[in-house]
Scaffold this active site. Sequence first.
Site, PDB file in Angstrom:
ATOM      1  N   HIS A 128       0.830  -1.201   0.000  1.00  0.00           N
ATOM      2  CA  HIS A 128       0.000   0.000   0.000  1.00  0.00           C
ATOM      3  C   HIS A 128       0.868   1.257   0.000  1.00  0.00           C
ATOM      4  O   HIS A 128       0.677   2.174  -0.822  1.00  0.00           O
ATOM      5  CB  HIS A 128      -0.912  -0.023   1.232  1.00  0.00           C
ATOM      6  CG  HIS A 128      -1.773   1.186   1.394  1.00  0.00           C
ATOM      7  ND1 HIS A 128      -3.097   1.211   1.020  1.00  0.00           N
ATOM      8  CD2 HIS A 128      -1.501   2.423   1.898  1.00  0.00           C
ATOM      9  CE1 HIS A 128      -3.601   2.414   1.283  1.00  0.00           C
ATOM     10  NE2 HIS A 128      -2.652   3.165   1.819  1.00  0.00           N
ATOM     11  N   GLU A 129       1.830   1.310   0.910  1.00  0.00           N
ATOM     12  CA  GLU A 129       2.680   2.495   1.002  1.00  0.00           C
ATOM     13  C   GLU A 129       3.573   2.641  -0.227  1.00  0.00           C
ATOM     14  O   GLU A 129       3.918   3.757  -0.620  1.00  0.00           O
ATOM     15  CB  GLU A 129       3.523   2.456   2.279  1.00  0.00           C
ATOM     16  CG  GLU A 129       2.710   2.454   3.572  1.00  0.00           C
ATOM     17  CD  GLU A 129       1.751   3.621   3.693  1.00  0.00           C
ATOM     18  OE1 GLU A 129       2.052   4.704   3.135  1.00  0.00           O
ATOM     19  OE2 GLU A 129       0.686   3.463   4.335  1.00  0.00           O
TER      20      GLU A 129
END
Length: 511
Positions: A273-274
Site C-alpha cells: 500500500h505504502e
Amino acid sequence: MATNTADTDADAAADDAYEQLLDRVERISAVQSAGGVLSWDQQVTMPEGGTPVRSKQLSALSSVGHDMITADETAELLDTLADRELDDEQAAVVREVRRDYERADAVPRDLVEEISETSSEALSAWEEAKAEDDFETFAPYLEELVDLRQRQAEAIDPDRDPYEVLFEEYEPCLSIERAESILETLKETLVPMIDEIADSDADVTTDAFDGEFDTDDQEALSRDVLSTLGYDWDRGRLDTSSHPFTSGNQFDCRVTTRFDETDPLGGLTATVHEFGHAFYNLGLPQEHWGTPLGTSRDLSVHESQSRLWENHVGRTEAFWEHVLPTFAEYFDVDATPREAYESANQVYDDNLIRVEADELTYHLHIVVRFEIERDLIRGDLDVEDVPEVWNDKYEEYLGIRPETDAEGCLQDIHWSHGNFGYFPTYSLGSVMATQLFDAAEDDLGELTDDIRAGEFEALHEWLRENVHEHGARYETNELVRQATGEDFSADAFVDYVQSKYGALYDLESSV
C-alpha cells in the site's frame, strides 16, 4: 504592422510575475518539505523526550510557510496574473496557488501555529494512550484539536458546513455531496454482499498464513517485494512506525510499515500500500518540484495509487504465484498460490482493525470514522462520547464490539494530527483505483501475466503517463476523465467487487 507597446509591456510584466510566483511557491514548498522531514523523524527515529522542542520547531515552520503564502507579495503577483493570457500549465499553477492563498489568508497566523503545536503534542499523547489503552490520556488533545479545526473552518467560510470546509483541505476538487454519494453506494453494495458471504458455503482457504513469523524476516521479505514492485532505493527507505505512512517528494520519498508476528499479511499488505503512495510521489515531474505541476493532485488520487497496488496487484492470484516462492524462502508455509490468494482475500466481519481489514469490510471501517469525525466537527458529538459511539457503530455495521479503546477509537493516527476530513479519501481512492486499473488494462491488455512474472514496467509507464506526470495540472474529475475517458464514479468498483467476490464465494447475486 505597428507593435502595441502597452500590450508588450503587459505581457512582459505577466511573464515576470509568473516567474516570481514560481520562485515564491518553490520556497514555500521547501519550508513545507522541511516540516515533513521533521514530522517523519518524530514518528520514526526521534527520542521520546524530543516532543516539546519538536512541536515548537514544526509550529515555527508552519508559521513561516503561512506568512509566505499569505504575504502581500503573493497577492500582488496573483492580481497581476488574474487577467493575463496564460497557457494551460500556467493557468493550472495560478489556479492552485490562488486556492491555497485564499484558504491560508483566511486563517490567522496564531491559529496556524496553535494547530501545528497542538498536533505535535497530540501525537505523543495518542501513542501513549494507545499503548496504555487509555482514551482519557488523548481526550483533552482531541477536544482541543476539534475546537481548533472548527475555528479554522469558521475563519475560511463561516457560512458553510465546517466539515465540508475541512474536507476540501484533502479533496479540494470533489464536493462532499459526491463523496457522500459514493460512500452511500458502497454501503448499499457491500452490506448485503458481506451478509451473503457470511451465509456462503464456499470452501475458501483462510489459514494459509497461520503461525508465527519473525518480524525481522518479515521486514526482509517486504524489502524484497518493494524491489520487485520497482521501489527506487536511491530515493527512498523503509522503516517501521506505530502507523504505516509515506512521506516525501520526487527526490526523497520514504515508506514505513509495521509487523505482527502472527499476521505476515498485515505487514506485507501495508508495505505494498505504502509503495503505491511512494511510487506516485517519485513519479512526479522532477523539473516541476515545488510547484503544483510537480505536486500530487489530492488525497483521493493519492489513495487511488496505494489501493491500486495493494488490491489490484497485491491481492491477485497472479501476485501470489510470483511472490510465494520468495515468501517460502523466509517462512515455512505449506500453501499453494490459490490458497494464499484465498487467505489474502477472505472476508471477515469480526476484524476490529481498519488496516488489517479485508477489501470489502474495509469501507465500513471508513464509514464509522467518517460519521464520527463529521459529527465532532459539526458539534453534534462530544469527545467524551467517542468511545461509546465508536463501539455502537461497529456493532451496528460489523456486528462486533471492541473490548478496548486501543482496538477501537484509538487505533488510527489521523485525529492526533487534526486530520478531520481525511478518512473519506480512502474509499474514494479505492473506487478510483478500480477505474484507473480497468483503463490501464483496456490500453495494455490484461495484466495478469505481467503480475505473475513480476514485470511491472508497462503498468509503471501507464500510471506515470496518465496520472503522475500531470501533477496537479488537472482537477480530480478531469484527471480521471483524461486517464479513463469516463467521469469519476463507483460503477467500475461495484462491477469489480461483484465479479471478484462473487466468484470467490459462489454468490448467486453476482453471477
